[in-house]
Design a protein around this motif. Structure first.
Motif, PDB file in Angstrom:
ATOM      1  N   SER A 163      46.143  26.930  37.065  1.00  0.00           N
ATOM      2  CA  SER A 163      45.630  25.617  37.074  1.00  0.00           C
ATOM      3  C   SER A 163      45.820  25.036  38.494  1.00  0.00           C
ATOM      4  O   SER A 163      46.597  25.629  39.196  1.00  0.00           O
ATOM      5  N   ASP A 217      37.159  39.149  34.792  1.00  0.00           N
ATOM      6  CA  ASP A 217      38.009  38.491  33.764  1.00  0.00           C
ATOM      7  C   ASP A 217      38.769  37.233  34.638  1.00  0.00           C
ATOM      8  O   ASP A 217      38.726  37.154  35.861  1.00  0.00           O
ATOM      9  N   ASN A 218      39.700  36.718  33.932  1.00  0.00           N
ATOM     10  CA  ASN A 218      40.569  35.757  34.105  1.00  0.00           C
ATOM     11  C   ASN A 218      41.532  36.108  35.417  1.00  0.00           C
ATOM     12  O   ASN A 218      42.320  37.205  35.225  1.00  0.00           O
ATOM     13  N   TYR A 219      41.614  35.471  36.724  1.00  0.00           N
ATOM     14  CA  TYR A 219      42.585  36.143  37.897  1.00  0.00           C
ATOM     15  C   TYR A 219      42.530  34.890  38.673  1.00  0.00           C
ATOM     16  O   TYR A 219      41.787  34.170  39.132  1.00  0.00           O
ATOM     17  N   THR A 220      43.673  35.183  39.619  1.00  0.00           N
ATOM     18  CA  THR A 220      43.847  34.214  40.683  1.00  0.00           C
ATOM     19  C   THR A 220      44.363  35.058  41.896  1.00  0.00           C
ATOM     20  O   THR A 220      45.252  35.848  41.662  1.00  0.00           O
ATOM     21  N   VAL A 236      39.954  31.674  42.673  1.00  0.00           N
ATOM     22  CA  VAL A 236      40.074  31.692  40.894  1.00  0.00           C
ATOM     23  C   VAL A 236      38.913  32.314  40.369  1.00  0.00           C
ATOM     24  O   VAL A 236      38.022  31.445  40.758  1.00  0.00           O
ATOM     25  N   ASN A 237      38.879  32.984  39.245  1.00  0.00           N
ATOM     26  CA  ASN A 237      37.940  33.247  38.830  1.00  0.00           C
ATOM     27  C   ASN A 237      38.034  33.373  37.078  1.00  0.00           C
ATOM     28  O   ASN A 237      39.336  33.769  36.623  1.00  0.00           O
ATOM     29  N   THR A 238      37.322  32.821  36.364  1.00  0.00           N
ATOM     30  CA  THR A 238      37.326  32.592  35.026  1.00  0.00           C
ATOM     31  C   THR A 238      36.426  33.836  34.277  1.00  0.00           C
ATOM     32  O   THR A 238      35.553  34.285  34.738  1.00  0.00           O
ATOM     33  N   SER A 239      36.894  34.128  32.884  1.00  0.00           N
ATOM     34  CA  SER A 239      35.940  34.903  32.014  1.00  0.00           C
ATOM     35  C   SER A 239      34.386  34.588  31.996  1.00  0.00           C
ATOM     36  O   SER A 239      33.681  35.102  31.533  1.00  0.00           O
ATOM     37  N   ASP A 249      45.670  35.997  35.446  1.00  0.00           N
ATOM     38  CA  ASP A 249      45.588  34.802  34.652  1.00  0.00           C
ATOM     39  C   ASP A 249      44.937  33.778  35.678  1.00  0.00           C
ATOM     40  O   ASP A 249      44.878  33.953  37.105  1.00  0.00           O
ATOM     41  N   THR A 250      44.327  32.705  35.117  1.00  0.00           N
ATOM     42  CA  THR A 250      43.863  31.788  35.734  1.00  0.00           C
ATOM     43  C   THR A 250      44.876  30.667  36.004  1.00  0.00           C
ATOM     44  O   THR A 250      45.093  29.913  35.021  1.00  0.00           O
TER      45      THR A 250
END
Length: 159
Positions: free
Chosen positions: A142, A4-7, A81-84, A139-140
């Motif tokens: 910016s 999932d979204n993470y940083t 950074v990884n997005t879903s 969360d991702t």
């Protein structure tokens, strides 16, 4: 962290670049007594270090930067950074990196959701250096937020 979204932000200062084997210095991984499915590391290429990552889903997917070299004896903020959508990107000192395949993103999907909890890894791929701070975001962030984070914290590491 899973897919999932993470940083992940990690301040790193290398004592030396890895030599031998895959010439990798693992900074973070999700190894917890079982198989590794995500690695954030520094890869030695032509006597320079570059931010890199690996993700395992039935086979390994690897990417390393060709943009910003990471030299020993200097602090750098490394960001994964990884997005879903299973899309990964990496930053060094707040700057988006271009990878060895010419892209700025890669397939970062992993096979499990084990938590990121370790820098331990087998053999010569252990980091020879210092970790000053690890920040995990669910969360991702910016590109603007990543650069702001770098600028806000660099006075602690760069002098």
């Amino acid at each position: 962290l899973g897919n999932d979204n993470y940083t992940i932000n990690v301040w790193v200062k290398l004592n030396s670049l890895a030599k031998g084997g895959d010439e990798n210095s693992v900074v973070i991984s999700n190894k917890n007594g079982g198989p590794v499915s995500f690695l954030g590391y520094i890869k030695r290429v032509n006597n320079f270090g570059y931010i890199a990552a690996g993700a395992y889903l039935s086979s390994w997917s690897y990417r390393y930067s060709v943009t910003t070299p990471i030299s020993p004896d200097y602090w750098h903020l490394l960001t994964w950074v990884n997005t879903s959508q299973y899309t990964g990107s990496m930053y060094v000192d707040g700057v988006l990196q271009t990878f060895d395949d010419g892209n700025a993103t890669w397939n970062s999907r992993t096979s499990n959701n084990t938590p990121l909890n370790s820098t331990a890894y087998a053999g010569g791929e252990t980091l020879d250096g210092w970790i000053g701070q690890i920040q995990l975001y669910s969360d991702t962030l910016s590109a603007t937020e990543i650069l702001q984070n770098y600028n806000a914290h660099k006075c602690r590491y760069i002098y």
